[in-house]
Design a protein around this motif. Structure first.
Motif, PDB file in Angstrom:
ATOM      1  N   LEU A   1      48.247  37.978  36.808  1.00 38.68           N
ATOM      2  CA  LEU A   1      48.266  39.396  36.473  1.00 38.68           C
ATOM      3  C   LEU A   1      49.426  39.744  35.541  1.00 38.68           C
ATOM      4  CD1 LEU A   1      47.344  40.952  39.935  1.00 38.68           C
ATOM      5  CD2 LEU A   1      45.912  40.875  37.885  1.00 38.68           C
ATOM      6  N   VAL A   2      50.565  39.072  35.713  1.00 39.47           N
ATOM      7  CA  VAL A   2      51.698  39.301  34.814  1.00 39.47           C
ATOM      8  C   VAL A   2      51.331  38.894  33.394  1.00 39.47           C
ATOM      9  CG1 VAL A   2      54.021  38.506  34.219  1.00 39.47           C
ATOM     10  CG2 VAL A   2      53.506  39.184  36.565  1.00 39.47           C
ATOM     11  N   VAL A   3      50.658  37.760  33.245  1.00 42.42           N
ATOM     12  CA  VAL A   3      50.228  37.333  31.913  1.00 42.42           C
ATOM     13  C   VAL A   3      49.224  38.331  31.338  1.00 42.42           C
ATOM     14  CG1 VAL A   3      49.087  35.524  30.580  1.00 42.42           C
ATOM     15  CG2 VAL A   3      50.662  34.906  32.407  1.00 42.42           C
ATOM     16  N   LEU A   4      48.284  38.783  32.159  1.00 43.30           N
ATOM     17  CA  LEU A   4      47.300  39.758  31.678  1.00 43.30           C
ATOM     18  C   LEU A   4      47.984  41.037  31.206  1.00 43.30           C
ATOM     19  CD1 LEU A   4      44.400  39.402  34.302  1.00 43.30           C
ATOM     20  CD2 LEU A   4      44.586  38.376  32.026  1.00 43.30           C
ATOM     21  N   ASP A   5      49.104  41.382  31.849  1.00 46.32           N
ATOM     22  CA  ASP A   5      49.846  42.583  31.442  1.00 46.32           C
ATOM     23  C   ASP A   5      50.423  42.470  30.030  1.00 46.32           C
ATOM     24  OD1 ASP A   5      49.675  44.692  33.165  1.00 46.32           O
ATOM     25  OD2 ASP A   5      51.415  44.152  34.368  1.00 46.32           O
TER      26      ASP A   5
ATOM     27  N   ALA B   1      38.704  37.339  23.533  1.00 46.00           N
ATOM     28  CA  ALA B   1      38.736  36.621  24.802  1.00 46.00           C
ATOM     29  C   ALA B   1      39.346  35.238  24.639  1.00 46.00           C
ATOM     30  CB  ALA B   1      37.325  36.512  25.374  1.00 46.00           C
ATOM     31  N   SER B   2      39.067  34.598  23.508  1.00 46.46           N
ATOM     32  CA  SER B   2      39.607  33.257  23.261  1.00 46.46           C
ATOM     33  C   SER B   2      41.125  33.295  23.149  1.00 46.46           C
ATOM     34  CB  SER B   2      38.987  32.675  21.985  1.00 46.46           C
ATOM     35  OG  SER B   2      39.502  31.393  21.708  1.00 46.46           O
ATOM     36  N   ARG B   3      41.657  34.297  22.450  1.00 51.32           N
ATOM     37  CA  ARG B   3      43.117  34.427  22.341  1.00 51.32           C
ATOM     38  C   ARG B   3      43.741  34.655  23.709  1.00 51.32           C
ATOM     39  NH1 ARG B   3      42.277  37.578  17.491  1.00 51.32           N
ATOM     40  NH2 ARG B   3      42.721  39.513  18.622  1.00 51.32           N
ATOM     41  N   ALA B   4      43.107  35.514  24.490  1.00 52.22           N
ATOM     42  CA  ALA B   4      43.619  35.787  25.832  1.00 52.22           C
ATOM     43  C   ALA B   4      43.566  34.526  26.692  1.00 52.22           C
ATOM     44  CB  ALA B   4      42.809  36.909  26.475  1.00 52.22           C
TER      45      ALA B   4
ATOM     46  N   ARG C   1      36.033  47.706  42.205  1.00 50.82           N
ATOM     47  CA  ARG C   1      37.475  47.677  42.493  1.00 50.82           C
ATOM     48  C   ARG C   1      38.085  46.358  42.024  1.00 50.82           C
ATOM     49  NH1 ARG C   1      41.032  47.529  47.784  1.00 50.82           N
ATOM     50  NH2 ARG C   1      42.643  49.046  47.226  1.00 50.82           N
ATOM     51  N   ALA C   2      37.335  45.262  42.168  1.00 49.44           N
ATOM     52  CA  ALA C   2      37.813  43.969  41.686  1.00 49.44           C
ATOM     53  C   ALA C   2      37.964  43.983  40.168  1.00 49.44           C
ATOM     54  CB  ALA C   2      36.856  42.866  42.120  1.00 49.44           C
ATOM     55  N   VAL C   3      37.011  44.606  39.474  1.00 52.37           N
ATOM     56  CA  VAL C   3      37.125  44.743  38.015  1.00 52.37           C
ATOM     57  C   VAL C   3      38.374  45.546  37.668  1.00 52.37           C
ATOM     58  CG1 VAL C   3      36.071  45.763  35.950  1.00 52.37           C
ATOM     59  CG2 VAL C   3      34.637  44.539  37.601  1.00 52.37           C
ATOM     60  N   GLY C   4      38.555  46.679  38.337  1.00 53.48           N
ATOM     61  CA  GLY C   4      39.703  47.534  38.045  1.00 53.48           C
ATOM     62  C   GLY C   4      41.024  46.858  38.330  1.00 53.48           C
ATOM     63  N   TYR C   5      41.084  46.073  39.408  1.00 54.79           N
ATOM     64  CA  TYR C   5      42.338  45.405  39.768  1.00 54.79           C
ATOM     65  C   TYR C   5      42.716  44.368  38.719  1.00 54.79           C
ATOM     66  CZ  TYR C   5      45.726  42.788  42.616  1.00 54.79           C
ATOM     67  OH  TYR C   5      46.851  42.157  43.083  1.00 54.79           O
ATOM     68  N   ARG C   6      41.745  43.598  38.242  1.00 56.75           N
ATOM     69  CA  ARG C   6      42.032  42.604  37.205  1.00 56.75           C
ATOM     70  C   ARG C   6      42.399  43.263  35.882  1.00 56.75           C
ATOM     71  NH1 ARG C   6      39.241  40.862  41.042  1.00 56.75           N
ATOM     72  NH2 ARG C   6      38.825  38.694  41.571  1.00 56.75           N
ATOM     73  N   MET C   7      41.795  44.406  35.614  1.00 58.69           N
ATOM     74  CA  MET C   7      42.080  45.103  34.368  1.00 58.69           C
ATOM     75  C   MET C   7      43.447  45.787  34.385  1.00 58.69           C
ATOM     76  SD  MET C   7      39.857  44.957  31.886  1.00 58.69           S
ATOM     77  CE  MET C   7      40.387  46.437  31.012  1.00 58.69           C
ATOM     78  N   LEU C   8      43.852  46.289  35.545  1.00 57.35           N
ATOM     79  CA  LEU C   8      45.024  47.165  35.609  1.00 57.35           C
ATOM     80  C   LEU C   8      46.198  46.586  36.404  1.00 57.35           C
ATOM     81  CD1 LEU C   8      42.967  50.403  36.293  1.00 57.35           C
ATOM     82  CD2 LEU C   8      44.090  49.812  34.138  1.00 57.35           C
TER      83      LEU C   8
ATOM     84  N   ARG D   1      42.516  41.942  26.956  1.00 61.84           N
ATOM     85  CA  ARG D   1      42.428  41.866  28.420  1.00 61.84           C
ATOM     86  C   ARG D   1      41.014  42.174  28.888  1.00 61.84           C
ATOM     87  NH1 ARG D   1      46.970  44.215  32.564  1.00 61.84           N
ATOM     88  NH2 ARG D   1      46.070  43.423  34.500  1.00 61.84           N
ATOM     89  N   LEU D   2      40.427  43.229  28.347  1.00 56.07           N
ATOM     90  CA  LEU D   2      39.078  43.598  28.759  1.00 56.07           C
ATOM     91  C   LEU D   2      38.081  42.495  28.421  1.00 56.07           C
ATOM     92  CD1 LEU D   2      37.315  46.973  28.592  1.00 56.07           C
ATOM     93  CD2 LEU D   2      36.198  45.013  27.524  1.00 56.07           C
ATOM     94  N   SER D   3      38.167  41.956  27.215  1.00 54.52           N
ATOM     95  CA  SER D   3      37.223  40.920  26.798  1.00 54.52           C
ATOM     96  C   SER D   3      37.335  39.697  27.689  1.00 54.52           C
ATOM     97  CB  SER D   3      37.463  40.542  25.332  1.00 54.52           C
ATOM     98  OG  SER D   3      37.280  41.658  24.484  1.00 54.52           O
ATOM     99  N   PHE D   4      38.562  39.287  27.999  1.00 55.60           N
ATOM    100  CA  PHE D   4      38.780  38.120  28.848  1.00 55.60           C
ATOM    101  C   PHE D   4      38.317  38.378  30.277  1.00 55.60           C
ATOM    102  CE2 PHE D   4      41.550  35.953  31.929  1.00 55.60           C
ATOM    103  CZ  PHE D   4      41.265  34.631  31.621  1.00 55.60           C
ATOM    104  N   VAL D   5      38.719  39.503  30.845  1.00 51.70           N
ATOM    105  CA  VAL D   5      38.378  39.797  32.236  1.00 51.70           C
ATOM    106  C   VAL D   5      36.866  39.898  32.413  1.00 51.70           C
ATOM    107  CG1 VAL D   5      38.462  41.602  34.004  1.00 51.70           C
ATOM    108  CG2 VAL D   5      40.561  40.875  32.868  1.00 51.70           C
TER     109      VAL D   5
END
Length: 304
Positions: A118-122, A160-163, A24-31, A129-133
């Motif tokens: 999370l706004v930045v990740l959006d 991931a580096s760009r993110a 759930r923590a993975v999903g929350y950071r991803m979504l 996003r996936l690579s960074f998270v």
């Protein structure tokens, strides 16, 4: 189903439940959405149930990969419908009492996953996003990330580096002391109540960003405001509008913690009306997030 089959199914379900909080923590950071994170975790369970554990050496790693794949598909499918609302969309908040996150929320909010982050990740591309998270937040090797995003490990590292540069440049990390953050927020709220424009500007970072998400509610329009002077003026307007919407004695404002940072929750007649979260860095407010969407507020798990 034989007794042995039933025992195996129960064991598999128990092993999955051991991983649920992590997934759930993975999903929350991803979504950035609690309901969508739960959907992704449920889909991971369905796939495990169909596949079975045979041949899976590392169940936690397998489930993390499957959940990430599901989230990646969800991000790609949501892209078009989110483009127009990214500026004012506020991700799902995790709200705790004023003393801080309760044990149920600790795993979900490890690594200070604030709304500003999370706004930045959006704003990232799904593969970024996936690579960074997965790498920066869950220490998944790029060799394991590469097949998920359909790139080489080197390319996944670059994503991931760009993110990471985008996240670091956005200044989303709050000050470490929650008590001192709350003092800054209290000063902001006091200045807002008193209509003291100069005092408001004094506690705001020059580049502060206010993001208000009201959904379809007509009384509190969604908006994005940047800069200390404009945010201070907006706070004055909110003060005037709030006096009309919530007559004296009709509203109960409670101190809460929202994704690890100070916040306030306005409740009228037992129903949540406005949730505010403040990111404080170097003793000034850098981000203000306001959620006033009645549908989303009604669906939140709120402290009593």
């Amino acid at each position: 189903m034989t007794t042995r089959d039933s025992d195996d199914a129960n064991l598999l379900a128990a092993r999955f439940e051991e991983q649920r909080s992590h997934l759930r923590a993975v999903g929350y950071r991803m979504l950035g959405s609690l309901s969508e994170a739960d959907d992704a975790v449920q889909e991971a369970w369905l796939r495990l149930n169909r596949t079975g554990p045979d041949g899976i050496d590392n169940l936690g790693g397998w489930l993390t990969t499957v959940t990430a794949r599901v989230c990646l598909d969800m991000l790609r499918s949501r892209g078009a419908r989110r483009e127009d609302s990214l500026d004012t969309h506020v991700p799902d908040p995790v709200v705790s009492g004023a003393e801080g996150a309760d044990p149920e929320h600790e795993v979900l909010l490890a690594d200070s996953v604030g709304l500003a982050l999370l706004v930045v990740l959006d704003t990232l591309a799904p593969a970024e996003r996936l690579s960074f998270v997965l790498h920066d937040m869950f220490a998944v090797p790029f060799d394991d990330i590469a097949p998920i995003v359909g790139r080489t490990p080197t390319a996944a590292r670059q994503l991931a580096s760009r993110a990471r540069r985008r996240v670091q440049g956005a200044g989303t990390a709050p000050d470490p002391d929650l008590g001192r953050q709350r003092q800054v927020v209290d000063a902001f709220l006091a200045a807002s109540r008193e209509g003291d424009f100069d005092a408001l500007v004094a506690v705001l970072d020059p580049e502060v960003v206010l993001r208000a998400d009201a959904g379809a509610a007509p009384s509190v329009p969604s908006r994005l405001v940047r800069g200390a002077a404009d945010v201070a003026r907006q706070a004055m307007l909110f003060r005037t509008a709030g006096a009309g919407r919530f007559p004296a004695g009709g509203a109960d404002r409670r101190d809460v913690v929202v994704n690890g940072v100070p916040g306030t929750l306005t409740v009228v007649g037992g129903s949540p009306q406005v949730l505010m979260a403040f990111t404080v860095h170097d003793a000034r407010i850098t981000h203000i997030h306001i959620l006033a969407d009645p549908t989303r507020l009604a669906g939140l798990e709120l402290p009593g």
